[in-house]
Design a protein around this motif. Structure first.
Motif, PDB file in Angstrom:
ATOM      1  N   ILE A  33      96.152 -16.243 -86.104  1.00 26.55           N
ATOM      2  CA  ILE A  33      95.606 -14.895 -86.245  1.00 26.55           C
ATOM      3  C   ILE A  33      96.173 -14.083 -85.081  1.00 26.55           C
ATOM      4  O   ILE A  33      96.186 -14.544 -83.943  1.00 26.55           O
ATOM      5  CB  ILE A  33      94.071 -14.908 -86.184  1.00 26.55           C
ATOM      6  N   MET A  34      96.664 -12.903 -85.376  1.00 21.20           N
ATOM      7  CA  MET A  34      97.220 -12.022 -84.343  1.00 21.20           C
ATOM      8  C   MET A  34      96.332 -10.793 -84.210  1.00 21.20           C
ATOM      9  O   MET A  34      95.949 -10.183 -85.209  1.00 21.20           O
ATOM     10  CB  MET A  34      98.645 -11.596 -84.702  1.00 21.20           C
ATOM     11  N   GLY A  35      96.042 -10.435 -82.988  1.00 21.85           N
ATOM     12  CA  GLY A  35      95.176  -9.295 -82.740  1.00 21.85           C
ATOM     13  C   GLY A  35      95.834  -8.235 -81.887  1.00 21.85           C
ATOM     14  O   GLY A  35      96.796  -8.513 -81.160  1.00 21.85           O
ATOM     15  N   TRP A  36      95.322  -7.031 -82.008  1.00 20.23           N
ATOM     16  CA  TRP A  36      95.711  -5.923 -81.129  1.00 20.23           C
ATOM     17  C   TRP A  36      94.446  -5.414 -80.432  1.00 20.23           C
ATOM     18  O   TRP A  36      93.404  -5.230 -81.068  1.00 20.23           O
ATOM     19  CB  TRP A  36      96.353  -4.781 -81.914  1.00 20.23           C
ATOM     20  N   PHE A  37      94.591  -5.171 -79.150  1.00 20.12           N
ATOM     21  CA  PHE A  37      93.518  -4.627 -78.343  1.00 20.12           C
ATOM     22  C   PHE A  37      94.069  -3.454 -77.539  1.00 20.12           C
ATOM     23  O   PHE A  37      95.287  -3.284 -77.446  1.00 20.12           O
ATOM     24  CB  PHE A  37      92.981  -5.695 -77.370  1.00 20.12           C
ATOM     25  N   ARG A  38      93.189  -2.679 -76.971  1.00 17.43           N
ATOM     26  CA  ARG A  38      93.628  -1.592 -76.103  1.00 17.43           C
ATOM     27  C   ARG A  38      92.618  -1.391 -74.986  1.00 17.43           C
ATOM     28  O   ARG A  38      91.438  -1.720 -75.126  1.00 17.43           O
ATOM     29  CB  ARG A  38      93.821  -0.300 -76.888  1.00 17.43           C
ATOM     30  N   GLN A  39      93.115  -0.854 -73.906  1.00 12.42           N
ATOM     31  CA  GLN A  39      92.251  -0.556 -72.770  1.00 12.42           C
ATOM     32  C   GLN A  39      92.635   0.793 -72.203  1.00 12.42           C
ATOM     33  O   GLN A  39      93.760   0.983 -71.721  1.00 12.42           O
ATOM     34  CB  GLN A  39      92.353  -1.636 -71.700  1.00 12.42           C
ATOM     35  N   ALA A  40      91.696   1.718 -72.283  1.00 13.19           N
ATOM     36  CA  ALA A  40      91.886   3.053 -71.723  1.00 13.19           C
ATOM     37  C   ALA A  40      91.446   3.057 -70.267  1.00 13.19           C
ATOM     38  O   ALA A  40      90.641   2.211 -69.865  1.00 13.19           O
ATOM     39  CB  ALA A  40      91.094   4.062 -72.528  1.00 13.19           C
ATOM     40  N   PRO A  41      91.938   3.990 -69.479  1.00 10.88           N
ATOM     41  CA  PRO A  41      91.553   4.057 -68.076  1.00 10.88           C
ATOM     42  C   PRO A  41      90.045   4.152 -67.900  1.00 10.88           C
ATOM     43  O   PRO A  41      89.382   4.970 -68.548  1.00 10.88           O
ATOM     44  CB  PRO A  41      92.239   5.331 -67.589  1.00 10.88           C
ATOM     45  N   GLY A  42      89.504   3.283 -67.077  1.00  7.58           N
ATOM     46  CA  GLY A  42      88.084   3.316 -66.786  1.00  7.58           C
ATOM     47  C   GLY A  42      87.201   2.725 -67.868  1.00  7.58           C
ATOM     48  O   GLY A  42      85.973   2.802 -67.774  1.00  7.58           O
ATOM     49  N   ILE A  51      95.237  -9.459 -87.860  1.00  3.43           N
ATOM     50  CA  ILE A  51      95.812  -9.861 -89.139  1.00  3.43           C
ATOM     51  C   ILE A  51      95.771 -11.369 -89.221  1.00  3.43           C
ATOM     52  O   ILE A  51      96.042 -12.067 -88.235  1.00  3.43           O
ATOM     53  CB  ILE A  51      97.241  -9.302 -89.288  1.00  3.43           C
ATOM     54  N   THR A  52      95.421 -11.885 -90.382  1.00  4.09           N
ATOM     55  CA  THR A  52      95.326 -13.324 -90.535  1.00  4.09           C
ATOM     56  C   THR A  52      96.713 -13.962 -90.576  1.00  4.09           C
ATOM     57  O   THR A  52      97.727 -13.270 -90.636  1.00  4.09           O
ATOM     58  CB  THR A  52      94.537 -13.681 -91.801  1.00  4.09           C
ATOM     59  N   ARG A  72     102.859  -8.166 -90.253  1.00  2.00           N
ATOM     60  CA  ARG A  72     103.545  -9.230 -89.537  1.00  2.00           C
ATOM     61  C   ARG A  72     104.735  -9.705 -90.342  1.00  2.00           C
ATOM     62  O   ARG A  72     104.736  -9.640 -91.575  1.00  2.00           O
ATOM     63  CB  ARG A  72     102.610 -10.394 -89.234  1.00  2.00           C
ATOM     64  N   ASP A  73     105.731 -10.187 -89.616  1.00  2.00           N
ATOM     65  CA  ASP A  73     106.900 -10.794 -90.220  1.00  2.00           C
ATOM     66  C   ASP A  73     107.011 -12.179 -89.615  1.00  2.00           C
ATOM     67  O   ASP A  73     107.471 -12.340 -88.477  1.00  2.00           O
ATOM     68  CB  ASP A  73     108.147  -9.948 -89.919  1.00  2.00           C
ATOM     69  N   LYS A  77     108.710 -13.761 -86.315  1.00  2.00           N
ATOM     70  CA  LYS A  77     107.662 -14.071 -85.329  1.00  2.00           C
ATOM     71  C   LYS A  77     107.215 -12.807 -84.606  1.00  2.00           C
ATOM     72  O   LYS A  77     107.052 -12.775 -83.384  1.00  2.00           O
ATOM     73  CB  LYS A  77     108.155 -15.109 -84.322  1.00  2.00           C
ATOM     74  N   THR A  78     107.004 -11.789 -85.386  1.00  2.88           N
ATOM     75  CA  THR A  78     106.658 -10.490 -84.826  1.00  2.88           C
ATOM     76  C   THR A  78     105.494  -9.881 -85.592  1.00  2.88           C
ATOM     77  O   THR A  78     105.434  -9.984 -86.823  1.00  2.88           O
ATOM     78  CB  THR A  78     107.870  -9.534 -84.871  1.00  2.88           C
ATOM     79  N   VAL A  79     104.609  -9.254 -84.857  1.00  4.09           N
ATOM     80  CA  VAL A  79     103.511  -8.504 -85.469  1.00  4.09           C
ATOM     81  C   VAL A  79     103.661  -7.043 -85.056  1.00  4.09           C
ATOM     82  O   VAL A  79     104.160  -6.743 -83.964  1.00  4.09           O
ATOM     83  CB  VAL A  79     102.150  -9.090 -85.047  1.00  4.09           C
ATOM     84  N   TYR A  80     103.258  -6.153 -85.934  1.00  4.63           N
ATOM     85  CA  TYR A  80     103.449  -4.720 -85.731  1.00  4.63           C
ATOM     86  C   TYR A  80     102.113  -3.985 -85.795  1.00  4.63           C
ATOM     87  O   TYR A  80     101.185  -4.408 -86.489  1.00  4.63           O
ATOM     88  CB  TYR A  80     104.374  -4.153 -86.807  1.00  4.63           C
ATOM     89  N   LEU A  81     102.073  -2.885 -85.084  1.00  7.16           N
ATOM     90  CA  LEU A  81     100.939  -1.974 -85.174  1.00  7.16           C
ATOM     91  C   LEU A  81     101.502  -0.578 -85.408  1.00  7.16           C
ATOM     92  O   LEU A  81     102.068   0.041 -84.510  1.00  7.16           O
ATOM     93  CB  LEU A  81     100.111  -1.989 -83.884  1.00  7.16           C
TER      94      LEU A  81
END
Length: 120
Positions: A33-42, A51-52, A72-73, A77-81
């Motif tokens: 399973i591939m995930g995307w996360f984000r972190q904004a300042p503060g 994606i599974t 994903r491909d 071996k690549t995942v896209y957002l």
């Protein structure tokens, strides 16, 4: 061991689009399973989506539904957002992750992150 390298971040105007890529190493990419996360300042890091292993299902946090698409491909071996209709509140460092048993984690492997800045 799995290494993840994100790319594709940058500066974009509100309403614009960006596509992030996460290239991975390792023989078993297709199983993850591939995930995307984000972190904004503060702010704390937040789940964006996942994606599974064979791309059968995708998951998104409510704030990006209808605007972001994960794909994903496995051969590459690549995942896209794909991020469309970007808003200033999407400004953050974006991370990809791998190795979770469930879409929201916890994940075992993380990339170094790529900065996305949306100007209003």
């Amino acid at each position: 061991q799995v290494q993840l390298v994100e790319s594709g971040g940058g500066l974009v105007q509100a309403g614009g689009s960006l596509r992030l890529s996460c290239a991975t190493s390792g023989r078993t990419f297709s199983r993850y399973i591939m995930g995307w996360f984000r972190q904004a300042p503060g702010k704390e890091r937040e789940f964006v989506g996942a994606i599974t292993s064979f791309g059968v299902r995708t998951y998104y946090t409510d704030s990006v539904k209808g605007r972001f698409t994960i794909s994903r491909d496995n051969a590459k071996k690549t995942v896209y957002l794909q991020m469309n209709n970007l808003k200033s509140e999407d400004t953050a460092v974006y991370y990809c992750a791998a190795g979770a048993a469930t879409p929201e984690g916890p994940y075992d492997y993380w990339g170094q992150g790529t900065q996305v800045t949306v100007s209003s």
